[in-house]
Design a protein around this motif. Structure first.
Motif, PDB file in Angstrom:
ATOM      1  N   THR A  58       0.817  -1.214   0.000  1.00 21.00           N
ATOM      2  CA  THR A  58       0.000   0.000   0.000  1.00 21.00           C
ATOM      3  C   THR A  58       0.852   1.266   0.000  1.00 21.00           C
ATOM      4  O   THR A  58       1.701   1.448   0.885  1.00 21.00           O
ATOM      5  N   PRO A  59       0.646   2.178  -0.956  1.00 22.06           N
ATOM      6  CA  PRO A  59       1.381   3.449  -0.950  1.00 22.06           C
ATOM      7  C   PRO A  59       0.870   4.359   0.165  1.00 22.06           C
ATOM      8  O   PRO A  59      -0.315   4.342   0.513  1.00 22.06           O
ATOM      9  N   ASP A  60       1.776   5.159   0.725  1.00 24.91           N
ATOM     10  CA  ASP A  60       1.329   6.206   1.634  1.00 24.91           C
ATOM     11  C   ASP A  60       0.952   7.437   0.806  1.00 24.91           C
ATOM     12  O   ASP A  60       1.162   7.459  -0.420  1.00 24.91           O
ATOM     13  N   PRO A  61       0.364   8.454   1.418  1.00 27.06           N
ATOM     14  CA  PRO A  61      -0.124   9.602   0.622  1.00 27.06           C
ATOM     15  C   PRO A  61       0.967  10.282  -0.204  1.00 27.06           C
ATOM     16  O   PRO A  61       0.700  10.748  -1.314  1.00 27.06           O
ATOM     17  N   GLN A  62       2.193  10.355   0.336  1.00 25.35           N
ATOM     18  CA  GLN A  62       3.274  10.985  -0.418  1.00 25.35           C
ATOM     19  C   GLN A  62       3.628  10.160  -1.652  1.00 25.35           C
ATOM     20  O   GLN A  62       3.906  10.711  -2.726  1.00 25.35           O
ATOM     21  N   GLN A  63       3.614   8.830  -1.500  1.00 24.76           N
ATOM     22  CA  GLN A  63       3.908   7.969  -2.643  1.00 24.76           C
ATOM     23  C   GLN A  63       2.802   8.044  -3.691  1.00 24.76           C
ATOM     24  O   GLN A  63       3.070   7.965  -4.893  1.00 24.76           O
ATOM     25  N   GLU A  64       1.556   8.203  -3.251  1.00 31.42           N
ATOM     26  CA  GLU A  64       0.463   8.362  -4.213  1.00 31.42           C
ATOM     27  C   GLU A  64       0.662   9.608  -5.067  1.00 31.42           C
ATOM     28  O   GLU A  64       0.390   9.596  -6.274  1.00 31.42           O
ATOM     29  N   LEU A  65       1.148  10.690  -4.455  1.00 31.24           N
ATOM     30  CA  LEU A  65       1.448  11.895  -5.226  1.00 31.24           C
ATOM     31  C   LEU A  65       2.528  11.599  -6.263  1.00 31.24           C
ATOM     32  O   LEU A  65       2.409  11.985  -7.435  1.00 31.24           O
ATOM     33  N   GLY A  66       3.581  10.905  -5.839  1.00 32.65           N
ATOM     34  CA  GLY A  66       4.640  10.559  -6.779  1.00 32.65           C
ATOM     35  C   GLY A  66       4.141   9.711  -7.930  1.00 32.65           C
ATOM     36  O   GLY A  66       4.511   9.926  -9.093  1.00 32.65           O
ATOM     37  N   LEU A  67       3.271   8.726  -7.644  1.00 34.17           N
ATOM     38  CA  LEU A  67       2.717   7.882  -8.703  1.00 34.17           C
ATOM     39  C   LEU A  67       1.860   8.687  -9.663  1.00 34.17           C
ATOM     40  O   LEU A  67       1.878   8.457 -10.882  1.00 34.17           O
ATOM     41  N   ASP A  68       1.090   9.638  -9.144  1.00 35.50           N
ATOM     42  CA  ASP A  68       0.289  10.504 -10.018  1.00 35.50           C
ATOM     43  C   ASP A  68       1.171  11.240 -11.024  1.00 35.50           C
ATOM     44  O   ASP A  68       0.799  11.406 -12.191  1.00 35.50           O
ATOM     45  N   LEU A  69       2.345  11.696 -10.562  1.00 35.96           N
ATOM     46  CA  LEU A  69       3.226  12.464 -11.450  1.00 35.96           C
ATOM     47  C   LEU A  69       3.959  11.550 -12.425  1.00 35.96           C
ATOM     48  O   LEU A  69       4.113  11.882 -13.605  1.00 35.96           O
ATOM     49  N   ILE A  70       4.442  10.405 -11.941  1.00 34.29           N
ATOM     50  CA  ILE A  70       5.172   9.480 -12.819  1.00 34.29           C
ATOM     51  C   ILE A  70       4.268   8.954 -13.927  1.00 34.29           C
ATOM     52  O   ILE A  70       4.685   8.817 -15.085  1.00 34.29           O
ATOM     53  N   PHE A  71       3.005   8.673 -13.599  1.00 38.61           N
ATOM     54  CA  PHE A  71       2.092   8.051 -14.555  1.00 38.61           C
ATOM     55  C   PHE A  71       1.146   9.047 -15.217  1.00 38.61           C
ATOM     56  O   PHE A  71       0.148   8.647 -15.827  1.00 38.61           O
ATOM     57  N   ALA A  72       1.454  10.354 -15.101  1.00 28.96           N
ATOM     58  CA  ALA A  72       0.663  11.359 -15.816  1.00 28.96           C
ATOM     59  C   ALA A  72       0.857  11.188 -17.321  1.00 28.96           C
ATOM     60  O   ALA A  72       1.945  10.839 -17.791  1.00 28.96           O
ATOM     61  N   ILE A  73      -0.191  11.441 -18.092  1.00 30.69           N
ATOM     62  CA  ILE A  73      -0.147  11.180 -19.532  1.00 30.69           C
ATOM     63  C   ILE A  73      -0.668  12.368 -20.336  1.00 30.69           C
ATOM     64  O   ILE A  73      -1.440  13.186 -19.849  1.00 30.69           O
ATOM     65  N   HIS A  74      -0.198  12.419 -21.588  1.00 27.31           N
ATOM     66  CA  HIS A  74      -0.785  13.316 -22.584  1.00 27.31           C
ATOM     67  C   HIS A  74      -2.069  12.685 -23.112  1.00 27.31           C
ATOM     68  O   HIS A  74      -2.336  11.496 -22.876  1.00 27.31           O
ATOM     69  N   PRO A  75      -2.881  13.421 -23.844  1.00 26.39           N
ATOM     70  CA  PRO A  75      -4.109  12.838 -24.411  1.00 26.39           C
ATOM     71  C   PRO A  75      -3.861  11.600 -25.269  1.00 26.39           C
ATOM     72  O   PRO A  75      -4.720  10.725 -25.369  1.00 26.39           O
ATOM     73  N   ASP A  76      -2.659  11.480 -25.880  1.00 24.85           N
ATOM     74  CA  ASP A  76      -2.374  10.310 -26.708  1.00 24.85           C
ATOM     75  C   ASP A  76      -1.853   9.129 -25.898  1.00 24.85           C
ATOM     76  O   ASP A  76      -1.518   8.082 -26.462  1.00 24.85           O
ATOM     77  N   GLY A  77      -1.769   9.292 -24.577  1.00 25.23           N
ATOM     78  CA  GLY A  77      -1.318   8.204 -23.722  1.00 25.23           C
ATOM     79  C   GLY A  77       0.165   8.185 -23.442  1.00 25.23           C
ATOM     80  O   GLY A  77       0.635   7.378 -22.634  1.00 25.23           O
TER      81      GLY A  77
END
Length: 533
Positions: A46-65
């Motif tokens: 389970t990620p902690d809240p800080q890790q969830e923020l990091g995952l959001d940024l690492i896996f952010a995408i453009h409209p084309d994926g």
């Protein structure tokens, strides 16, 4: 069902920038971060809240994926979130995104890479949801041969674990690259890696480190930090947790006097010293995992005892050494050498400042008084131990009029107060403003050629190498990080300021003897007429 507790504390990073802007989290529809976090939660990681923020940024995408973040960097104290975040990203690449063929995890030390491989093995074998993707056989697709350390899934996907070598980064050419221990990342490795990385499908580069030291190996990371802190790179996401730099004080509480020369002793609390390294709110600011219980305050307190203060500041407080921290020497040694006068006569009137080294190994008497050409003459005496100081002051007094003897009552010199008083001297108690004005005043006096000296070795070395530190708007000698002892410089700089203040005082003429007619008529009780009423 989620394993995440309902109420969790999110400790916001001190620096947070990403392609979306400063302190902006991507919308759920524009990142796979929530899906990756949920998947890790389902397999028991389970990620902690800080890790969830990091995952959001690492896996952010453009409209084309395609990835919105090309490079990602996280700076945080050890054992808080970096390795776990990177493992969660690996899980996301392998099982949430189905188009990542290879990942490489690199570190400066082999033990770090093997530790990450062992932790990935624990995660993969511990959950039926992912263990079914392991290769058949006794090793489950884990390879440990030298240079071939990897995990291979039955889908053909591979996770490599490597150490970075002097040959560069050509062996790191995979679509997803993790650069752990980035404070030991040589620039030539990145130079060899990037041309290969750019040829990969949807490449990404992840940096992770604690605060870097000031050496050549950390130059690449310091460049990333500068770009991340100042939002200079369009597709760089950057997170950093660190404690606010606060000055130490001579005693606990907000009214305690600032101690610019604190050497951060490990028994500071027992001494009654309010050292910034022991403040709980700063420790919590730099160590977000304290809110989850993964690490404890007691563990960090123990590290405070075991690590040298500079290492503790880096590893547990996030106080990195950067080029900005490495200031040039505060004074021009050529101007100091030009002020030398070996034939200068001894002072006949002077002020004295007494100082004792933090470890009580030596004491210094700084002496500033009248010199040739109207310029103050600066001299000092340093000897091992402290028992000699009071006797030496008496000897100086035999040939020189001492206008003032002073010391800082909250420093180690306080142990000499009884002996100095017993020798017949009144003591002026220095405060922080005296230390600050002495520092700035001495620098100005050397610059303007307003002092003279006799070429004493230790003082010359201190003048040539001393740097300053800023507290508020005041500057002090940076004694904690000095390459040479600064006792001679601290005492003479304060003594110079005290001498200038004494010399500026108007001379008080001797009192005029009273004439008989000037004497008051004594009053007689009950007879007001006799005193003119």
């Amino acid at each position: 069902m989620s394993r995440r507790p309902a109420k969790r504390v999110f400790v916001e990073p001190d620096y947070w920038t990403c392609p979306h802007g400063i302190r902006v989290r991507p919308e759920p529809g524009l990142t796979y971060g929530p899906e990756v976090a949920d998947f890790n939660d389902k397999i028991g990681f389970t990620p902690d809240p800080q890790q969830e923020l990091g995952l959001d940024l690492i896996f952010a995408i453009h409209p084309d994926g395609s990835p919105r973040t090309f490079s990602f960097c996280v700076i945080c104290a050890r054992q808080n979130l970096k390795s776990g975040l990177f493992l969660q990203a690996v899980i996301g690449w392998l099982f949430v995104l189905d188009d990542v063929a290879e990942v490489v995890w690199s570190a400066h030390l082999l033990a770090t890479s093997l530790g990450a491989q062992a932790e990935l093995e624990r995660i993969l074998t511990g959950s039926p949801l992912v263990s079914r993707y392991l290769m058949p056989g006794p090793t489950f697709g884990k390879y440990t041969a030298n240079g071939q350390e990897r995990f291979e899934l039955n889908t053909g996907q591979k996770v490599w674990f490597q150490t970075r070598t002097i040959n560069g980064g050509r062996g790191l050419g995979k679509p997803k690259v993790i650069l752990d221990e980035a404070f030991k990342l040589k620039a030539r490795i990145v130079g060899a890696l990037l041309p290969i990385l750019l040829a990969q499908h949807f490449p990404q580069l992840l940096y992770g480190s604690s605060a870097p030291p000031l050496d050549d190996d950390a130059a690449q990371l310091r460049d990333v930090m500068d770009r991340g802190r100042n939002h200079k790179s369009r597709e760089l996401s950057y997170l950093e947790w660190l404690a606010t730099r606060e000055p130490c004080r001579t005693r606990p509480g907000p009214r305690g006097e600032i101690n610019p020369d604190c050497l951060h002793p490990k028994d500071a609390v027992a001494q009654g010293l309010d050292c910034a390294l022991d403040r709980e709110h700063l420790i919590r600011q730099a160590n977000p995992t304290l809110t989850t219980g993964r690490i404890t305050l007691g563990t960090i307190r123990n590290l405070r005892q075991e690590l040298p203060p500079p290492e503790y500041m880096r590893e547990c407080m996030g106080w990195s050494e950067t080029e900005d921290d490495q200031q040039p020497p505060a004074m021009d040694i050529t101007r100091w050498n030009a002020a030398r006068n070996d034939k200068a006569p001894q002072q006949t009137r002077a002020v004295v400042v007494v100082d004792v080294e933090p470890d009580k190994s030596a004491a210094t008497i700084g002496l500033v008084g009248n010199g040739p050409g109207g310029r103050p003459l600066v001299t000092y005496t340093t000897r091992p131990g402290t028992s000699w100081v009071a006797k030496s002051l008496k000897k100086i007094q035999e040939s020189c009029e001492l206008l003032e003897v002073s010391l800082h009552p909250s420093g180690q010199a306080a142990i000499l107060r009884p002996a100095i008083k017993k020798a017949g001297f009144e003591i002026y108690k220095l405060v922080s403003t005296d230390l600050a004005s002495g520092c700035s005043g001495f620098i100005t006096a050397v610059q303007d050629g307003q002092v003279t000296h006799v070429g004493q070795t230790e003082l010359g070395a201190a003048v040539g190498l001393a740097r300053t530190r800023t507290v508020g708007e005041a500057i002090f000698w940076d004694r904690a990080n000095a390459p040479v002892p600064l006792g001679s410089l601290v005492t003479t700089s304060v003594a110079l300021q005290r001498w200038l203040e004494q010399a500026a005082k108007p001379k008080t003429p001797p009192p005029t003897p009273l004439k008989v007619s000037d004497k008051a008529v004594p009053r007689r009780a009950g007879n007001l007429a006799t005193v003119g009423f």
